[in-house]
Design an enzyme around this catalytic site. Structure first.
Site, PDB file in Angstrom:
ATOM      1  N   ASN A 220       3.530  -2.194  10.058  1.00 34.49           N
ATOM      2  CA  ASN A 220       4.165  -2.876  11.703  1.00 34.49           C
ATOM      3  C   ASN A 220       5.803  -3.078  11.535  1.00 34.49           C
ATOM      4  O   ASN A 220       5.407  -3.766   9.819  1.00 34.49           O
ATOM      5  CB  ASN A 220       4.448  -3.790  12.937  1.00 34.49           C
ATOM      6  CG  ASN A 220       3.300  -4.206  12.442  1.00 34.49           C
ATOM      7  OD1 ASN A 220       3.260  -5.536  12.047  1.00 34.49           O
ATOM      8  ND2 ASN A 220       1.492  -4.442  13.071  1.00 34.49           N
ATOM      9  N   LYS A 300      -4.779  13.294  -0.062  1.00 40.57           N
ATOM     10  CA  LYS A 300      -3.603  12.613   0.203  1.00 40.57           C
ATOM     11  C   LYS A 300      -3.640  14.301   1.583  1.00 40.57           C
ATOM     12  O   LYS A 300      -3.459  15.184   0.718  1.00 40.57           O
ATOM     13  CB  LYS A 300      -2.758  13.035  -0.513  1.00 40.57           C
ATOM     14  CG  LYS A 300      -1.271  12.707  -0.748  1.00 40.57           C
ATOM     15  CD  LYS A 300      -0.429  12.758  -1.129  1.00 40.57           C
ATOM     16  CE  LYS A 300       0.887  12.737  -0.401  1.00 40.57           C
ATOM     17  NZ  LYS A 300       2.212  13.270  -2.018  1.00 40.57           N
ATOM     18  N   PRO A 316     -10.290  -3.450  16.685  1.00 43.56           N
ATOM     19  CA  PRO A 316     -11.667  -4.940  17.339  1.00 43.56           C
ATOM     20  C   PRO A 316     -10.102  -5.542  17.885  1.00 43.56           C
ATOM     21  O   PRO A 316      -9.058  -5.616  16.758  1.00 43.56           O
ATOM     22  CB  PRO A 316     -12.106  -5.212  16.219  1.00 43.56           C
ATOM     23  CG  PRO A 316     -11.473  -5.383  15.042  1.00 43.56           C
ATOM     24  CD  PRO A 316     -11.136  -3.741  15.118  1.00 43.56           C
ATOM     25  N   ILE A 318      -9.776  -9.458  17.479  1.00 47.78           N
ATOM     26  CA  ILE A 318      -9.094 -10.279  16.759  1.00 47.78           C
ATOM     27  C   ILE A 318      -9.571 -11.659  17.315  1.00 47.78           C
ATOM     28  O   ILE A 318     -10.472 -12.056  18.280  1.00 47.78           O
ATOM     29  CB  ILE A 318      -8.601 -10.335  15.843  1.00 47.78           C
ATOM     30  CG1 ILE A 318      -8.783  -8.871  14.463  1.00 47.78           C
ATOM     31  CG2 ILE A 318      -8.668 -11.797  14.716  1.00 47.78           C
ATOM     32  CD1 ILE A 318      -7.484  -8.790  13.462  1.00 47.78           C
ATOM     33  N   PHE A 334       0.145 -15.471  20.021  1.00 43.49           N
ATOM     34  CA  PHE A 334       1.447 -15.325  19.778  1.00 43.49           C
ATOM     35  C   PHE A 334       1.973 -13.991  20.715  1.00 43.49           C
ATOM     36  O   PHE A 334       1.028 -13.046  20.637  1.00 43.49           O
ATOM     37  CB  PHE A 334       1.844 -15.009  18.364  1.00 43.49           C
ATOM     38  CG  PHE A 334       2.110 -16.554  17.847  1.00 43.49           C
ATOM     39  CD1 PHE A 334       1.411 -17.148  17.812  1.00 43.49           C
ATOM     40  CD2 PHE A 334       3.691 -16.884  17.666  1.00 43.49           C
ATOM     41  CE1 PHE A 334       1.549 -18.391  16.766  1.00 43.49           C
ATOM     42  CE2 PHE A 334       3.735 -18.128  17.738  1.00 43.49           C
ATOM     43  CZ  PHE A 334       2.792 -18.762  17.049  1.00 43.49           C
TER      44      PHE A 334
END
Ligand code: FMN
Length: 415
Positions: A220, A300, A316, A318, A334
């Site tokens: 991201n 690949k 998971p 965190i 956040f």
């Protein structure tokens, strides 16, 4: 005391050596002066082949020091005068040659002699070809300097002047100047000074990368800037800081212990490790991938069909995992949302058992991910009985200091 008052009492010697990054040092003088520091420049003979003393004289407003045997200096001992004058000696760029010479105690030019003669902290910003950086002798010399108390500014990775790609680029002058500034703020009377004294803080930052095959991944847009700013602010507030960083191109803030990770699973492992080592405050700024590829291809993947199905499984959580532990630290989360900020933030606060959540609106183009600025609303768990706090748009480091204050205030209510 405001920061200009603090910095205007500080003297910095910028030592420039013979590397291609010497051109960046001219801008570094400007940025250091913008922060209010007094700057005097020392140049090696090698440096003068890349940039002229006249440039630094004009930018620093002081004559430039190039020779050990300086008959103009008081009693002919320029290196001693400079060594005593400095509150910080910053070698940027630091060439391979100068690193080796300082590591081995040579004293046959102004810079190496000054290095031995000063009591001031010495920071170096190595800058060189990636192969020279990786050379065993360079790494050995850097370990010697580190053991001798020199602060090493980690070089950036990327395209190099020689055409190579890799580690060895001098960080941007803005970044170095900001670190110098943060260092002096931390030692002076700033608002957040001492607020987290004795606290151990772990911070996750940046994106995670979830492999698809050996060359591709899902990730991201997080740059890690907010987490790195928080690491700097927490250290400045007196905390011992571990920064668990996903793949980002940012220099480690002064005084911060950094652990590099790639995937969400790595990040969780390092977070649990930080918890086991001892952690009072856990700040989760990382943009952790929610899903990962179930079955990572070992080779690949070839472009055969018109579509490609990837089975994703949940990563998971965190923050939730850390919050469930018996030795639960003060948890700061956040939330980057594009709508219904307050509802989502409060939901996350409760569901993930957070103590505090800082929420920003990533639909705003002027703040958030790649920006140097941020704006946030901070919410606290009910037990703190603290009202939401709005932090107006400001540089991320300023926002980070404000968040440190909020953390300290919340901790105080429980003391
Ligand atoms: C064009 C050119 C670019 C160079 N760039 C670098 C560099 O980026 N980093 C480095 O460590 N050495 C670099 N060198 C080699 C140094 O200039 C050389 O080792 C010199 O002796 C350094 O001296 P000093 O440390 O006293 O300044 C470069 C040399 C040339 C000719």
């Amino acid at each position: 005391m405001n920061y200009l008052e603090i910095n205007s009492s500080k003297n910095i010697i910028l030592a420039v050596t013979g590397g291609i990054a010497a051109y960046k040092s001219a801008i570094l003088v400007r940025r250091l002066k913008d922060y209010g520091f007094h700057v005097r420049v020392v140049m090696t003979q090698g440096a003068q082949a890349f940039i002229t003393p006249l440039t630094f004289q004009a930018l620093s407003g002081n004559s430039v020091h190039t020779a050990l045997l300086d008959s103009d200096a008081e009693a002919g001992m320029g290196h001693i005068e400079l060594a005593r004058w400095a509150d910080l000696v910053l070698v940027a760029p630091a060439s391979c040659n100068t690193i080796a010479r300082c590591a081995h105690g040579l004293a046959d030019d102004l810079l190496s002699t000054l290095y031995l003669a000063t009591k001031a902290p010495v920071w170096i910003a190595p800058a060189m070809n990636q192969q020279m950086w990786a050379a065993k002798s360079t790494q050995r010399n850097l370990s010697i300097l580190k053991a001798d108390g020199v602060h090493i500014i980690t070089p950036d990775s990327g395209a190099q002047a020689c055409g190579d790609v890799g580690l060895g680029r001098m960080p941007e002058p803005e970044v170095i100047a900001e670190q110098v500034h943060a260092y002096f703020q931390q030692t002076q009377n700033t608002t957040s000074l001492g607020m987290l004294a004795g606290k151990r803080v772990a911070i996750t930052a940046g994106p995670t990368r979830e492999a698809i095959d050996p060359v591709r991944y899902i990730s991201n847009q997080s740059t890690g800037k907010m987490g790195f700013a928080l690491a700097e602010a927490c250290y400045a507030a007196g905390a011992e800081v571990t920064l668990i960083a996903g793949p980002v191109c940012l220099s480690t803030p002064y005084g911060v212990k950094r652990k590099n990770v790639v995937s969400a699973a790595d990040m969780l492992a390092q977070s649990m490790d930080a918890l086991e080592t001892g952690c009072d405050i856990f700040i989760a700024t990382a943009a952790v991938a929610d899903y990962r590829v179930d079955d990572i291809a070992t080779q690949k993947i070839k472009k055969i069909g018109d579509t490609l199905d990837l089975e994703l499984v949940k990563n998971p959580d965190i923050v939730a995992t850390i919050a469930e532990q018996a030795q639960r630290p003060f948890m700061v989360g956040f939330a980057a949302e594009t709508q219904h900020l307050e509802d989502y933030a409060n939901g996350k606060l409760v569901n993930k058992k957070l103590d505090m959540i800082a929420c920003n609106d990533v639909s705003r183009k002027d703040i958030g991910f790649a920006s140097d600025d941020n704006a946030m609303v901070v919410f606290f768990a009910k037990k703190y009985a603290m009202p939401a706090r709005t932090l107006e748009k400001a540089p991320k480091l300023e926002i980070a200091h404000a968040l440190v204050e909020s953390i300290a205030q919340a901790l105080q209510t429980q003391a």
